[in-house]
Design an enzyme around this catalytic site. Structure first.
Site, PDB file in Angstrom:
ATOM      1  N   LEU A  67       0.850  -1.201   0.000  1.00 51.14           N
ATOM      2  CA  LEU A  67       0.000   0.000   0.000  1.00 51.14           C
ATOM      3  C   LEU A  67       0.883   1.248   0.000  1.00 51.14           C
ATOM      4  CD1 LEU A  67      -2.891   1.265   0.308  1.00 51.14           C
ATOM      5  CD2 LEU A  67      -2.616   1.064   2.772  1.00 51.14           C
ATOM      6  N   THR A  68       1.800   1.327   0.958  1.00 54.98           N
ATOM      7  CA  THR A  68       2.621   2.522   1.147  1.00 54.98           C
ATOM      8  C   THR A  68       3.519   2.793  -0.065  1.00 54.98           C
ATOM      9  OG1 THR A  68       2.629   2.129   3.503  1.00 54.98           O
ATOM     10  CG2 THR A  68       4.379   3.544   2.668  1.00 54.98           C
ATOM     11  N   ALA A 101       3.007   8.399  -0.574  1.00 50.25           N
ATOM     12  CA  ALA A 101       1.686   8.094  -0.018  1.00 50.25           C
ATOM     13  C   ALA A 101       1.826   7.133   1.162  1.00 50.25           C
ATOM     14  CB  ALA A 101       0.775   7.477  -1.082  1.00 50.25           C
ATOM     15  N   ARG A 123      -4.898  -4.045  12.735  1.00 53.64           N
ATOM     16  CA  ARG A 123      -4.629  -3.173  13.886  1.00 53.64           C
ATOM     17  C   ARG A 123      -4.976  -3.874  15.195  1.00 53.64           C
ATOM     18  NH1 ARG A 123      -6.905   2.088  10.526  1.00 53.64           N
ATOM     19  NH2 ARG A 123      -4.963   2.413   9.389  1.00 53.64           N
ATOM     20  N   ARG A 161      18.552  -7.909  41.329  1.00 55.48           N
ATOM     21  CA  ARG A 161      19.487  -6.795  41.496  1.00 55.48           C
ATOM     22  C   ARG A 161      19.357  -6.176  42.898  1.00 55.48           C
ATOM     23  NH1 ARG A 161      24.115  -4.162  40.134  1.00 55.48           N
ATOM     24  NH2 ARG A 161      23.845  -1.900  40.194  1.00 55.48           N
ATOM     25  N   GLY A 176      21.688   1.133  34.138  1.00 56.73           N
ATOM     26  CA  GLY A 176      22.719   1.136  33.086  1.00 56.73           C
ATOM     27  C   GLY A 176      22.706  -0.146  32.262  1.00 56.73           C
ATOM     28  N   GLU A 212       0.870   0.164  10.012  1.00 54.09           N
ATOM     29  CA  GLU A 212      -0.579  -0.096  10.000  1.00 54.09           C
ATOM     30  C   GLU A 212      -1.367   1.063  10.622  1.00 54.09           C
ATOM     31  OE1 GLU A 212      -2.041  -4.056  10.410  1.00 54.09           O
ATOM     32  OE2 GLU A 212      -0.081  -4.932   9.980  1.00 54.09           O
ATOM     33  N   SER A 222      -0.023   6.538  15.305  1.00 54.72           N
ATOM     34  CA  SER A 222      -0.935   6.876  16.412  1.00 54.72           C
ATOM     35  C   SER A 222      -1.814   8.067  16.035  1.00 54.72           C
ATOM     36  CB  SER A 222      -0.137   7.195  17.682  1.00 54.72           C
ATOM     37  OG  SER A 222       0.494   6.022  18.153  1.00 54.72           O
TER      38      SER A 222
HETATM   39  N1  COS Z   1     -13.910  -0.032   6.531  1.00 61.92           N
HETATM   40  C1  COS Z   1     -14.661   0.079   5.412  1.00 61.92           C
HETATM   41  N2  COS Z   1     -14.632   1.175   4.610  1.00 61.92           N
HETATM   42  C2  COS Z   1     -13.824   2.175   4.978  1.00 61.92           C
HETATM   43  C3  COS Z   1     -13.022   2.129   6.132  1.00 61.92           C
HETATM   44  C4  COS Z   1     -13.099   0.968   6.924  1.00 61.92           C
HETATM   45  N3  COS Z   1     -12.363   0.849   8.044  1.00 61.92           N
HETATM   46  N4  COS Z   1     -12.317   3.267   6.234  1.00 61.92           N
HETATM   47  C5  COS Z   1     -12.658   4.025   5.177  1.00 61.92           C
HETATM   48  N5  COS Z   1     -13.571   3.354   4.413  1.00 61.92           N
HETATM   49  C6  COS Z   1     -14.218   3.817   3.197  1.00 61.92           C
HETATM   50  C7  COS Z   1     -15.015   5.081   3.455  1.00 61.92           C
HETATM   51  O1  COS Z   1     -16.315   4.770   3.900  1.00 61.92           O
HETATM   52  C8  COS Z   1     -15.020   5.726   2.095  1.00 61.92           C
HETATM   53  O2  COS Z   1     -15.972   5.072   1.300  1.00 61.92           O
HETATM   54  P1  COS Z   1     -16.958   5.900   0.298  1.00 61.92           P
HETATM   55  O3  COS Z   1     -16.118   6.180  -0.887  1.00 61.92           O
HETATM   56  O4  COS Z   1     -18.065   4.954   0.025  1.00 61.92           O
HETATM   57  O5  COS Z   1     -17.371   7.130   1.012  1.00 61.92           O
HETATM   58  C9  COS Z   1     -13.647   5.367   1.538  1.00 61.92           C
HETATM   59  O6  COS Z   1     -13.211   4.206   2.264  1.00 61.92           O
HETATM   60  C10 COS Z   1     -12.621   6.468   1.748  1.00 61.92           C
HETATM   61  O7  COS Z   1     -12.539   6.735   3.129  1.00 61.92           O
HETATM   62  P2  COS Z   1     -12.085   8.145   3.704  1.00 61.92           P
HETATM   63  O8  COS Z   1     -12.815   9.233   2.977  1.00 61.92           O
HETATM   64  O9  COS Z   1     -12.192   8.094   5.174  1.00 61.92           O
HETATM   65  O10 COS Z   1     -10.556   8.172   3.220  1.00 61.92           O
HETATM   66  P3  COS Z   1      -9.392   9.184   3.538  1.00 61.92           P
HETATM   67  O11 COS Z   1      -8.598   9.368   2.312  1.00 61.92           O
HETATM   68  O12 COS Z   1      -9.920  10.389   4.228  1.00 61.92           O
HETATM   69  O13 COS Z   1      -8.395   8.382   4.534  1.00 61.92           O
HETATM   70  C11 COS Z   1      -7.470   7.267   6.400  1.00 61.92           C
HETATM   71  C12 COS Z   1      -8.712   7.607   5.535  1.00 61.92           C
HETATM   72  C13 COS Z   1      -6.573   8.450   6.732  1.00 61.92           C
HETATM   73  C14 COS Z   1      -8.064   6.738   7.673  1.00 61.92           C
HETATM   74  C15 COS Z   1      -6.659   6.179   5.654  1.00 61.92           C
HETATM   75  O14 COS Z   1      -5.982   6.744   4.554  1.00 61.92           O
HETATM   76  C16 COS Z   1      -5.658   5.468   6.543  1.00 61.92           C
HETATM   77  O15 COS Z   1      -6.022   4.567   7.295  1.00 61.92           O
HETATM   78  N6  COS Z   1      -4.389   5.871   6.443  1.00 61.92           N
HETATM   79  C17 COS Z   1      -3.309   5.137   7.081  1.00 61.92           C
HETATM   80  C18 COS Z   1      -2.866   4.048   6.160  1.00 61.92           C
HETATM   81  C19 COS Z   1      -2.035   3.048   6.860  1.00 61.92           C
HETATM   82  O16 COS Z   1      -2.420   2.489   7.872  1.00 61.92           O
HETATM   83  N7  COS Z   1      -0.900   2.790   6.280  1.00 61.92           N
HETATM   84  C20 COS Z   1      -0.016   1.804   6.771  1.00 61.92           C
HETATM   85  C21 COS Z   1       0.328   0.924   5.627  1.00 61.92           C
HETATM   86  S1  COS Z   1       0.150  -0.717   5.951  1.00 61.92           S
HETATM   87  S2  COS Z   1       1.705  -1.163   7.008  1.00 61.92           S
END
Ligand code: COS
Length: 382
Positions: A124-125, A129, A243, A268, A340, A363, A366
């Site tokens: 994903l990352t 992004a 998570r 200790r 230490g 994932e 915080s």
């Molecule tokens: N379950 C189901 N659907 C979800 C959801 C969830 N937990 N979270 C979001 N969605 C859906 C939303 O409902 C929305 O759907 P619609 O298009 O129907 O409205 C869509 O996904 C987009 O969601 P949202 O508008 O909330 O997206 P954002 O871009 O605002 O971002 C965050 C949401 C910031 C929460 C997300 O990008 C995120 O979790 N970022 C961190 C990513 C991460 O954990 N990266 C680590 C990589 S893996 S090691």
């Protein structure tokens, strides 16, 4: 939900013994070699650890979320790089197929993940992004019965050793947001994939990560998971579960650190008695034990809620936020109790202190988790 207490007790006892007798004694070697020893990988396969969460009909143990949390707590009681090796097959690398894959995809990939024959990973990352996952730039353009992928993924756990990559890529160039993203299974060896060199990290030596680059990589259209545009939502569902799993790992790590700190404090001696008898040391032990207990309870409660079919997006974010911040505090106190010695590499707490730092980052940082909790509070109150 616990399906059969007797069977679960046997599984937990088996994992507890494997951690104590095989993994803990191999921690120093893992840190030095930066590889999980081959014989331990084989034992993990024999014990079925690669398929803990994969449904039974595809060769796994099909653990419920509550059972999985109890297992992740046990696996958390050693260097987290051991768990990381099996983590992607049980979690973010396979979950999209379990949730949204076709029957054919499930039959092709899940048994191989469950046996440990193949490793999976979650892409994903990207360089640009991370927390803003929906802004990813990797593209997948349809060309007949294939998609052509171009782009780069970053910090991908298990990518150096994986046979398949679960890649999130943009299929709709007109939609720059979440709904333009789809999810694909890409097999290692597909022309156009290049791996970066293995990343050097602060901790978790032996958990291998690297960049994954796609350059006109042709992927069969049959390898899309779900429909076009469903990839982001599936990834979020995968992370809801991941998570919660990380929360269990954080609890296990905290319990290990507390055990090490208590053991040290009882051995200790200073001012003529074991430091465990000093009240300021007792305060650190008590705060750690209290917080770890609260974290254990909330992770299990959320798991039961998920098993009951409830949406736990808010709760799993809250769990990861609390549990991973908690283990950071516990690791800090464990070093403090060791004095230490806690700064010296011969004591495991020095390594764990570095290892647990990652839990507050991957994932979902915080800060992203705070955002998920608050957004869901607002949504639920409307
Ligand atoms: N379950 C189901 N659907 C979800 C959801 C969830 N937990 N979270 C979001 N969605 C859906 C939303 O409902 C929305 O759907 P619609 O298009 O129907 O409205 C869509 O996904 C987009 O969601 P949202 O508008 O909330 O997206 P954002 O871009 O605002 O971002 C965050 C949401 C910031 C929460 C997300 O990008 C995120 O979790 N970022 C961190 C990513 C991460 O954990 N990266 C680590 C990589 S893996 S090691």
């Amino acid at each position: 939900m616990i399906r059969d207490q007797e069977t679960l007790n046997q599984l937990l006892a088996m994992i507890e013994r494997f951690v104590r007798e095989r993994l803990v004694p191999a921690e120093d070697r893992l840190a030095e070699d930066e590889r999980v020893p081959e014989e331990i990988v084989e034992e993990m396969k024999q014990l079925g650890l690669f398929g803990l969460t994969i449904p039974e009909e595809y060769g796994g143990l099909g653990l419920t979320m509550e059972e999985e949390i109890l297992v992740s707590i046990e696996l958390g009681k050693t260097s987290p790089a051991f768990r990381s090796l099996i983590g992607t097959n049980n979690g973010i690398g396979s979950a999209a197929i379990v949730f949204n894959g076709t029957e054919e995809q499930k039959r092709k990939y899940l048994p191989k993940y469950a046996s440990g024959e193949w490793l999976s990973c979650f892409c994903l990352t990207e360089p640009e992004a991370g927390s803003d996952a929906a802004s990813l730039r990797t593209t997948a353009v349809r060309d007949g019965d294939h998609y052509i992928l171009n782009g780069s993924k970053r910090f991908i756990t298990n990518a150096p050793v994986a046979q398949t990559y679960n890649v999130m890529a943009r299929t709709d160039s007109d939609n720059k947001g979440a709904r333009g993203i789809s999810s694909f299974i890409v097999e290692r060896g597909t022309p156009g994939i290049t791996l970066g060199s293995v990343d050097r990290k602060m901790g978790q030596a032996g958990s291998l990560t690297c960049d994954v680059m796609f350059d006109d990589c042709r992927v069969p259209a049959a390898n899309i998971i779900g429909e076009e545009g469903e990839g982001f939502v599936t990834a979020m569902k995968v992370l809801d579960r991941g998570r919660l799993h990380i929360s269990g790992v954080a609890v296990g790590l905290a319990e290990r650190l507390i055990a090490d700190a208590l053991d040290y404090a009882m051995q200790r001696k200073q001012f003529g008695k074991p430091i465990a008898e000093q009240q300021l040391i007792q305060a650190m032990l008590a705060d750690s034990r209290t917080e770890a207990y609260a974290a254990r309870c909330m992770a299990l409660e959320t798991a039961r809620k998920r098993d009951a079919g409830k949406n736990v997006t808010l709760e799993s974010a809250a769990c990861k936020l609390f549990c991973t911040e908690m283990v950071g505090r516990v690791a800090d106190r464990a070093v403090q109790i060791h004095g230490g010695s806690g700064y010296m590499s011969e004591f495991a707490v020095e390594r764990f202190y570095r290892d647990v730092r990652l839990l507050r980052l991957y994932e979902g940082t915080s800060q992203i988790l705070q955002l998920v909790v608050a957004r869901n509070m607002i949504r639920n109150s409307r």
